[in-house]
Design a protein around this motif. Structure first.
Motif, mmCIF file in Angstrom:
data_model
loop_
_atom_site.group_PDB
_atom_site.id
_atom_site.type_symbol
_atom_site.label_atom_id
_atom_site.label_comp_id
_atom_site.label_asym_id
_atom_site.label_seq_id
_atom_site.Cartn_x
_atom_site.Cartn_y
_atom_site.Cartn_z
ATOM 1 N N UNK A 139 11.504 -16.112 -37.619
ATOM 2 C CA UNK A 139 10.929 -16.892 -38.715
ATOM 3 C C UNK A 139 9.411 -16.741 -38.767
ATOM 4 N N UNK A 140 8.825 -16.330 -37.657
ATOM 5 C CA UNK A 140 7.369 -16.175 -37.637
ATOM 6 C C UNK A 140 6.931 -14.750 -37.926
ATOM 7 N N UNK A 141 7.601 -13.773 -37.324
ATOM 8 C CA UNK A 141 7.120 -12.395 -37.402
ATOM 9 C C UNK A 141 8.004 -11.475 -38.227
ATOM 10 N N UNK A 142 9.086 -11.991 -38.782
ATOM 11 C CA UNK A 142 9.972 -11.208 -39.644
ATOM 12 C C UNK A 142 10.387 -12.104 -40.807
ATOM 13 N N UNK A 143 11.569 -11.923 -41.313
ATOM 14 C CA UNK A 143 12.025 -12.692 -42.463
ATOM 15 C C UNK A 143 13.218 -13.569 -42.119
ATOM 16 N N UNK A 144 13.174 -14.233 -40.985
ATOM 17 C CA UNK A 144 14.258 -15.120 -40.591
ATOM 18 C C UNK A 144 14.257 -16.410 -41.389
ATOM 19 N N UNK A 145 15.382 -17.112 -41.367
ATOM 20 C CA UNK A 145 15.513 -18.388 -42.065
ATOM 21 C C UNK A 145 14.883 -19.479 -41.210
ATOM 22 N N UNK A 197 -1.602 -21.573 -54.799
ATOM 23 C CA UNK A 197 -0.877 -20.785 -53.796
ATOM 24 C C UNK A 197 -1.861 -20.430 -52.696
ATOM 25 N N UNK A 198 -1.537 -20.798 -51.462
ATOM 26 C CA UNK A 198 -2.374 -20.449 -50.313
ATOM 27 C C UNK A 198 -1.706 -19.294 -49.580
ATOM 28 N N UNK A 199 -2.450 -18.249 -49.341
ATOM 29 C CA UNK A 199 -1.951 -17.090 -48.612
ATOM 30 C C UNK A 199 -2.709 -16.994 -47.300
ATOM 31 N N UNK A 216 4.304 -21.495 -38.082
ATOM 32 C CA UNK A 216 3.007 -22.189 -38.152
ATOM 33 C C UNK A 216 2.120 -21.740 -39.311
ATOM 34 N N UNK A 217 2.102 -20.449 -39.617
ATOM 35 C CA UNK A 217 1.224 -19.962 -40.682
ATOM 36 C C UNK A 217 1.658 -20.483 -42.049
ATOM 37 N N UNK A 218 2.968 -20.530 -42.275
ATOM 38 C CA UNK A 218 3.494 -21.075 -43.520
ATOM 39 C C UNK A 218 3.163 -22.561 -43.642
ATOM 40 N N UNK A 219 3.233 -23.270 -42.532
ATOM 41 C CA UNK A 219 2.918 -24.698 -42.547
ATOM 42 C C UNK A 219 1.426 -24.933 -42.796
ATOM 43 N N UNK A 220 0.573 -24.074 -42.253
ATOM 44 C CA UNK A 220 -0.871 -24.164 -42.536
ATOM 45 C C UNK A 220 -1.110 -23.910 -44.021
ATOM 46 N N UNK A 221 -0.439 -22.904 -44.587
ATOM 47 C CA UNK A 221 -0.585 -22.609 -46.022
ATOM 48 C C UNK A 221 -0.151 -23.805 -46.862
ATOM 49 N N UNK A 256 -2.824 -25.788 -49.196
ATOM 50 C CA UNK A 256 -2.662 -25.827 -50.653
ATOM 51 C C UNK A 256 -2.493 -27.261 -51.144
ATOM 52 N N UNK A 257 -1.756 -28.079 -50.401
ATOM 53 C CA UNK A 257 -1.577 -29.474 -50.794
ATOM 54 C C UNK A 257 -2.861 -30.280 -50.717
ATOM 55 N N UNK A 258 -3.586 -30.122 -49.623
ATOM 56 C CA UNK A 258 -4.835 -30.855 -49.433
ATOM 57 C C UNK A 258 -5.873 -30.460 -50.483
ATOM 58 N N UNK A 259 -6.055 -29.158 -50.677
ATOM 59 C CA UNK A 259 -7.029 -28.658 -51.646
ATOM 60 C C UNK A 259 -6.700 -29.142 -53.056
#
Length: 139
Positions: A38-44, A81-83, A48-53, A57-60
């Motif tokens: 889920x972190x380094x490939x495309x798992x379900x 959209x936060x990348x 952490x990076x997605x949660x930071x994004x 995006x929500x805070x901003x």
């Protein structure tokens, strides 16, 4: 105003083969799957990076709404959209891509207010990385 929020993570096994879960106080995340895939490939699941994004995006976007209100404007729609870029063990860049529909505001005032929101958003202030912003006022 002062408050606290909590999240909980659990991990079992090695970094590569192990598995974990993450939960939030609000239960929006309730034992959400966390793993190498889920972190380094495309798992379900999430990572952490997605949660930071999501947090950024929500805070901003909420910060921008407050600043627009202070200036006498009410947004019909704000979408960000936060990348998050992860490179060599670090988050090296976060790009915020904003599209907004705000009646009666000029493109210049919208861009300036968005830039201020990027600077003062609590998540922006927390992060030690380059943060860039593009904004578009749509009708």
């Amino acid at each position: 105003m002062k408050f606290t929020r909590k999240a909980h993570a659990n991990w079992k096994g090695t970094g590569m083969e192990g598995k974990g879960t993450i939960s939030t106080q609000s239960t929006t995340l309730d034992n959400a799957q966390l793993s190498f895939k889920t972190r380094f490939a495309d798992g379900v699941g999430t990572n952490p990076e997605e949660l930071v994004a999501a947090a950024h995006s929500g805070c901003f976007t909420m910060q921008l709404s407050f600043l627009l209100n202070e200036a006498g404007f009410t947004a019909d729609d704000l979408t960000t959209e936060a990348t998050v870029t992860f490179e060599d063990g670090s988050i090296t860049l976060i790009h915020l891509d904003l599209k907004g529909k705000v009646p009666s505001i000029s493109a210049e005032e919208f861009a300036a207010t968005a830039a201020k929101a990027k600077e003062i958003c609590p998540i922006s202030k927390l992060l030690n990385t380059t943060i860039t912003l593009s904004s578009e006022l749509v009708s």
